[in-house]
Design a protein around this motif. Structure first.
Motif, mmCIF file in Angstrom:
data_model
loop_
_atom_site.group_PDB
_atom_site.id
_atom_site.type_symbol
_atom_site.label_atom_id
_atom_site.label_comp_id
_atom_site.label_asym_id
_atom_site.label_seq_id
_atom_site.Cartn_x
_atom_site.Cartn_y
_atom_site.Cartn_z
ATOM 1 N N THR A 82 0.821 -1.214 0.000
ATOM 2 C CA THR A 82 0.000 0.000 0.000
ATOM 3 C C THR A 82 0.852 1.259 0.000
ATOM 4 N N ARG A 83 2.122 1.135 0.371
ATOM 5 C CA ARG A 83 3.078 2.241 0.279
ATOM 6 C C ARG A 83 4.437 1.664 -0.058
ATOM 7 N N ALA A 84 5.020 2.118 -1.151
ATOM 8 C CA ALA A 84 6.296 1.585 -1.601
ATOM 9 C C ALA A 84 7.429 2.062 -0.703
ATOM 10 N N ALA A 85 8.376 1.173 -0.445
ATOM 11 C CA ALA A 85 9.546 1.527 0.355
ATOM 12 C C ALA A 85 10.560 2.266 -0.505
ATOM 13 N N GLY B 232 8.098 1.282 3.725
ATOM 14 C CA GLY B 232 6.863 0.998 3.025
ATOM 15 C C GLY B 232 5.894 0.238 3.922
ATOM 16 N N LEU B 233 4.705 -0.029 3.398
ATOM 17 C CA LEU B 233 3.684 -0.751 4.151
ATOM 18 C C LEU B 233 3.096 -1.865 3.294
ATOM 19 N N ILE B 234 2.853 -3.003 3.943
ATOM 20 C CA ILE B 234 2.197 -4.144 3.320
ATOM 21 C C ILE B 234 0.995 -4.514 4.186
ATOM 22 N N VAL B 235 -0.146 -4.767 3.579
ATOM 23 C CA VAL B 235 -1.324 -5.236 4.301
ATOM 24 C C VAL B 235 -1.404 -6.751 4.139
ATOM 25 N N VAL B 236 -1.445 -7.473 5.251
ATOM 26 C CA VAL B 236 -1.473 -8.932 5.229
ATOM 27 C C VAL B 236 -2.808 -9.415 4.658
ATOM 28 N N GLU C 37 -1.131 -3.971 9.085
ATOM 29 C CA GLU C 37 -0.060 -3.387 8.302
ATOM 30 C C GLU C 37 1.292 -3.876 8.797
ATOM 31 N N VAL C 38 2.174 -4.153 7.856
ATOM 32 C CA VAL C 38 3.528 -4.631 8.152
ATOM 33 C C VAL C 38 4.517 -3.662 7.525
ATOM 34 N N LEU C 39 5.492 -3.211 8.308
ATOM 35 C CA LEU C 39 6.539 -2.341 7.773
ATOM 36 C C LEU C 39 7.465 -3.130 6.860
ATOM 37 N N VAL C 40 7.917 -2.498 5.786
ATOM 38 C CA VAL C 40 8.913 -3.116 4.915
ATOM 39 C C VAL C 40 9.972 -2.070 4.590
ATOM 40 N N ARG C 41 11.224 -2.413 4.825
ATOM 41 C CA ARG C 41 12.346 -1.524 4.551
ATOM 42 C C ARG C 41 12.957 -1.867 3.200
ATOM 43 N N GLN C 42 13.530 -0.855 2.562
ATOM 44 C CA GLN C 42 14.187 -1.098 1.275
ATOM 45 C C GLN C 42 15.311 -2.115 1.428
ATOM 46 N N ARG D 222 12.539 -2.451 -6.381
ATOM 47 C CA ARG D 222 11.703 -1.315 -5.995
ATOM 48 C C ARG D 222 10.240 -1.747 -6.064
ATOM 49 N N LEU D 223 9.632 -1.856 -4.917
ATOM 50 C CA LEU D 223 8.234 -2.231 -4.875
ATOM 51 C C LEU D 223 7.357 -1.082 -5.356
ATOM 52 N N ALA D 224 6.166 -1.420 -5.824
ATOM 53 C CA ALA D 224 5.191 -0.419 -6.262
ATOM 54 C C ALA D 224 3.858 -0.714 -5.598
ATOM 55 N N VAL D 225 3.045 0.300 -5.449
ATOM 56 C CA VAL D 225 1.709 0.129 -4.861
ATOM 57 C C VAL D 225 0.929 -0.909 -5.670
ATOM 58 N N ASP D 226 0.244 -1.784 -4.960
ATOM 59 C CA ASP D 226 -0.565 -2.884 -5.521
ATOM 60 C C ASP D 226 0.259 -4.105 -5.894
ATOM 61 N N ASP D 227 1.582 -4.077 -5.710
ATOM 62 C CA ASP D 227 2.365 -5.305 -5.883
ATOM 63 C C ASP D 227 1.917 -6.335 -4.849
ATOM 64 N N GLU D 228 1.830 -7.591 -5.255
ATOM 65 C CA GLU D 228 1.556 -8.672 -4.313
ATOM 66 C C GLU D 228 2.877 -9.331 -3.955
ATOM 67 N N VAL D 229 3.142 -9.492 -2.661
ATOM 68 C CA VAL D 229 4.427 -10.000 -2.207
ATOM 69 C C VAL D 229 4.237 -11.103 -1.171
ATOM 70 N N ALA D 230 5.277 -11.924 -1.039
ATOM 71 C CA ALA D 230 5.366 -12.895 0.049
ATOM 72 C C ALA D 230 6.516 -12.462 0.947
#
Length: 402
Positions: free
Chosen positions: A123-126, A132-136, A159-164, A171-179
């Motif tokens: 939801t927010r790119a690092a 950045g932020l990831i929603v589980v 929400e989970v913090l994610v550091r670069q 480079r992550l982008a908004v709406d990317d799906e990640v594990a």
């Protein structure tokens, strides 16, 4: 990060290798290869690769124990699983482990445990300066949303913090799906979760869209009488959704040498393009350098390369280490442009026509063509040319110089 300590913990220096063998020092990595028939494999880990210059050996005995223990971060009781409930070990499994010396003196995994993988949406790119932020959304092993167990359901939607630093050069982008991994089982409701070992599952980015910039340190081995010597080549790289473009490629570096590394990373082809003009020792080195385009199946495969800082090249019993470093400070902007092709050859074929020939069109993902007249030593404005129709843009549609 494909490693153990956080960035603020010293990892090198006198005794660093011995410290890595100390009991209780944990690392995080991924099973790079696994021989199901013989029962052993190798683990890729950024931190251990820096310390030992090679992958970590996973013995058959340790692999059996690894399979029988529940994942770290799950709510499954920490007891051994029954033989009929043991999930198979697969390449790509993430794990936590310690390191001990093998009988030959090489690093070997001990006390290995697989890590629970969560799935979420960015939801927010690092960036290097902003977390950045990831929603589980659920468990990475299933596409279903929500959680069927209490230990997971409590965190779905959080929400989970994610550091670069935990994304490598991706480079992550908004709406990317990640594990990713995080301590779900032990975390308290008031504790801010942090993502580690981030991996891209899907993205909307396609074709020529940027996934990351980096500097590749590529080890080279001399041939002939100097075969025992080696050197390290530094190449600037831009990772797109379906390829990696490298600049600064010397004239004696060709596709097969690049594929020593990139074949192991899932690439299918490397095309190298050198300047059309002959080599001149009097001109700057960068003007004699060429470019390379390394093709991948898609953005997930490119991202898998970017998130790891170190990659091993094993040939004829020797191990070399290639590294992915942050891009140079003068190219660190998110809007950094891709390297251009070598200067084209231009000539008039007939009155009113101009032939422009590039050395290797395979490097390009698309073309944008602008022309400007040069009359009497004064350059006119840039004008866009439609490459399909061959017509110039209407008056007033001039563009800035690319």
């Amino acid at each position: 990060r494909m490693g153990g300590p956080r960035p603020d913990v010293p990892t090198m220096g006198p005794g660093a290798e011995d410290d890595a063998f100390a009991e209780g020092v944990s690392f995080y990595g991924v099973i790079k290869s696994y021989n199901e028939r013989r029962g052993f494999g190798f683990v890729a880990c950024e931190e251990t690769a820096r310390r030992f210059g090679r992958d970590v050996y996973l013995s058959k005995e340790e692999a059996i124990e690894l399979a029988r223990h529940p994942e770290v971060g799950s709510s499954t009781p920490a007891t051994l699983l029954a033989d009929d409930a043991v999930p198979p070990i697969r390449e790509g499994d993430f794990m936590k482990f310690e390191v001990q010396r093998s009988t030959e003196g090489f690093p070997q995994a001990a006390n290995a445990r697989r890590m629970r993988r969560l799935r979420g949406c960015v939801t927010r790119a690092a960036t290097p300066g902003v977390d950045g932020l990831i929603v589980v959304r659920g468990d990475a092993s299933t596409k279903a949303s929500g959680g069927s167990e209490a230990g997971l359901a409590r965190f779905v939607g959080k929400e989970v913090l994610v550091r670069q630093a935990d994304c490598g050069q991706l480079r992550l982008a908004v709406d990317d799906e990640v594990a990713f991994c995080c301590s779900v089982g032990d975390a308290q409701a008031h504790t801010q979760l942090e993502a580690q070992l981030v991996e891209l599952l899907s993205t909307r980015r396609r074709g020529g869209q940027l996934l990351g910039c980096f500097v590749l340190e590529l080890p080279r081995v001399a041939s002939g009488e100097d075969a025992a010597t080696s050197s390290v080549l530094r190449l600037d790289g831009h990772a797109l959704a379906d390829r990696v473009v490298l600049s600064g490629v010397p004239r004696d570096l060709e596709g097969p040498e690049l594929m020593r590394l990139f074949t192991k990373l899932g690439a299918s082809e490397a095309i190298v393009s050198h300047p059309v003009a002959p080599f001149h020792s009097s001109v700057p080195e960068e003007e004699n350098a060429g470019f390379a385009s390394v093709s991948f199946a898609g953005p997930v495969e490119v991202a898998r390369m970017l998130v790891r800082a170190a990659h091993t090249i094993n040939e004829q019993g020797a191990t070399q280490l290639a590294r992915l470093l942050p891009c140079r400070s003068d190219a660190s902007s998110a809007a950094a442009t891709l390297p251009a092709l070598p200067s084209p050859a231009v000539r008039c074929e007939a009155p009113g026509s101009l032939l422009v020939r590039w050395a290797q069109a395979g490097l390009a993902t698309g073309y944008s063509l602008d022309l400007r007249p040069a009359d009497g030593g004064e350059d006119g404005p840039w004008t866009y040319l439609d490459a399909t129709s061959g017509l110039r843009a209407a008056s007033g549609a001039a563009t800035d110089a690319p």
